[in-house]
Design a protein around this motif. Structure first.
Motif, short mmCIF file in Angstrom:
data_model
loop_
_atom_site.label_atom_id
_atom_site.label_comp_id
_atom_site.label_asym_id
_atom_site.label_seq_id
_atom_site.Cartn_x
_atom_site.Cartn_y
_atom_site.Cartn_z
N LEU A 42 0.83 -1.21 0.00
CA LEU A 42 0.00 0.00 0.00
C LEU A 42 0.87 1.26 0.00
CD1 LEU A 42 -2.88 -1.05 2.41
CD2 LEU A 42 -2.93 -0.94 -0.11
N GLU A 43 1.98 1.20 0.71
CA GLU A 43 2.94 2.32 0.71
C GLU A 43 3.47 2.54 -0.71
OE1 GLU A 43 5.01 5.29 2.83
OE2 GLU A 43 4.02 3.71 3.95
N ARG A 44 3.84 1.46 -1.37
CA ARG A 44 4.34 1.56 -2.75
C ARG A 44 3.28 2.12 -3.68
NH1 ARG A 44 7.90 -3.10 -5.12
NH2 ARG A 44 7.51 -1.68 -6.80
N ASP A 45 2.02 1.73 -3.45
CA ASP A 45 0.93 2.22 -4.29
C ASP A 45 0.72 3.73 -4.15
OD1 ASP A 45 0.41 -0.36 -5.23
OD2 ASP A 45 -1.12 -0.75 -3.70
N LEU A 46 1.10 4.30 -3.01
CA LEU A 46 0.95 5.74 -2.79
C LEU A 46 2.13 6.55 -3.32
CD1 LEU A 46 -0.53 5.75 0.82
CD2 LEU A 46 -1.73 6.35 -1.30
N GLN A 47 3.27 5.90 -3.57
CA GLN A 47 4.47 6.61 -4.01
C GLN A 47 4.27 7.45 -5.27
OE1 GLN A 47 7.55 3.64 -4.18
NE2 GLN A 47 8.03 3.84 -2.00
N PRO A 48 3.56 6.99 -6.29
CA PRO A 48 3.37 7.83 -7.48
C PRO A 48 2.67 9.16 -7.18
CG PRO A 48 2.76 5.57 -7.98
CD PRO A 48 2.99 5.65 -6.50
N PHE A 49 1.95 9.22 -6.06
CA PHE A 49 1.26 10.44 -5.68
C PHE A 49 2.10 11.29 -4.72
CE2 PHE A 49 -1.91 7.20 -6.59
CZ PHE A 49 -2.66 7.85 -7.57
N GLY A 50 3.31 10.82 -4.40
CA GLY A 50 4.19 11.56 -3.50
C GLY A 50 3.74 11.49 -2.05
N LEU A 51 2.98 10.45 -1.69
CA LEU A 51 2.47 10.30 -0.34
C LEU A 51 2.99 9.04 0.31
CD1 LEU A 51 -1.33 11.12 -0.90
CD2 LEU A 51 0.44 12.66 -0.02
N VAL A 58 -6.57 -1.45 -1.78
CA VAL A 58 -7.02 -2.20 -0.59
C VAL A 58 -7.92 -3.35 -1.02
CG1 VAL A 58 -8.44 -2.07 1.51
CG2 VAL A 58 -6.76 -0.27 1.02
N ARG A 59 -8.83 -3.06 -1.94
CA ARG A 59 -9.73 -4.11 -2.42
C ARG A 59 -8.93 -5.22 -3.11
NH1 ARG A 59 -14.57 -4.99 -2.70
NH2 ARG A 59 -15.30 -2.93 -2.09
N ARG A 60 -8.04 -4.83 -4.03
CA ARG A 60 -7.28 -5.82 -4.82
C ARG A 60 -6.34 -6.64 -3.95
NH1 ARG A 60 -5.16 -2.28 -7.69
NH2 ARG A 60 -3.05 -2.20 -6.86
N ARG A 61 -5.68 -6.00 -2.99
CA ARG A 61 -4.65 -6.68 -2.21
C ARG A 61 -5.16 -7.33 -0.94
NH1 ARG A 61 -0.20 -5.37 -4.80
NH2 ARG A 61 0.09 -3.33 -5.75
N PHE A 62 -6.37 -6.98 -0.49
CA PHE A 62 -6.86 -7.50 0.78
C PHE A 62 -8.30 -8.01 0.68
CE2 PHE A 62 -8.68 -6.92 5.10
CZ PHE A 62 -7.87 -7.79 5.79
#
Length: 158
Positions: free
Chosen positions: A32-41, A124-128
């Motif tokens: 989830l952290e990696r998924d937010l990286q493209p948004f700089g978050l 979250v849906r896809r991974r959990f």
């Protein structure tokens, strides 16, 4: 299995359950952290944005935000400073308490939440969520509820 010194070691089933929980938690948070990286978050950034977006007037006292995000006031202050520089939040003085400060979601922070939230929810849906049978979700929630309640009660004592 108990020992002479009173240690209650985990059984094999308990060890497997515990280690599976740790694996899920670490791997899920990593992804989830990696998924937010493209948004700089970061996940911390996102959690702060969520808390502020759901708060009345999109503002929270810094002490309440620290408690909600389980961060020390010092760590939260550094986090908010970084997020202020990105234009996501701002601090405002508290009129009723001259020492108190509010963290306030900026229009840019709100726009960021609206952009990122659909991607985060999909992750979250896809991974959990989609990995667990629908009928097992309520069982999982009920299984974890006493743990959550105990930990929340203990947190209040610190």
């Amino acid at each position: 299995m108990d020992t002479d010194d009173g240690t209650r070691w985990l059984s094999e089933d308990e060890q497997h359950a515990w280690r599976t929980y740790l694996d899920v938690n670490r791997l899920l948070m990593y992804q989830l952290e990696r998924d937010l990286q493209p948004f700089g978050l970061t996940m911390n950034d996102y959690e702060i944005l969520v808390n502020l977006s759901e708060a009345e007037d999109q503002r929270l006292r810094m002490s309440d935000l620290a408690a909600a995000t389980l961060q020390s006031k010092s760590r939260l202050s550094h986090q908010i400073t970084r997020m202020e520089k990105a234009g996501l939040v701002r601090r405002e003085s508290c009129e009723s308490d001259r020492r108190g400060l509010f963290a306030v979601l900026t229009p840019h922070g709100w726009d960021t939440m609206r952009e990122v939230a659909p991607h985060h929810v999909a992750a979250v849906r896809r991974r959990f969520i989609d990995q667990i049978a629908q009928e097992d979700l309520s069982h999982l929630r009920e299984t974890l509820r006493p743990v959550t309640e105990k930990l929340r009660a203990e947190r209040g004592r610190f």
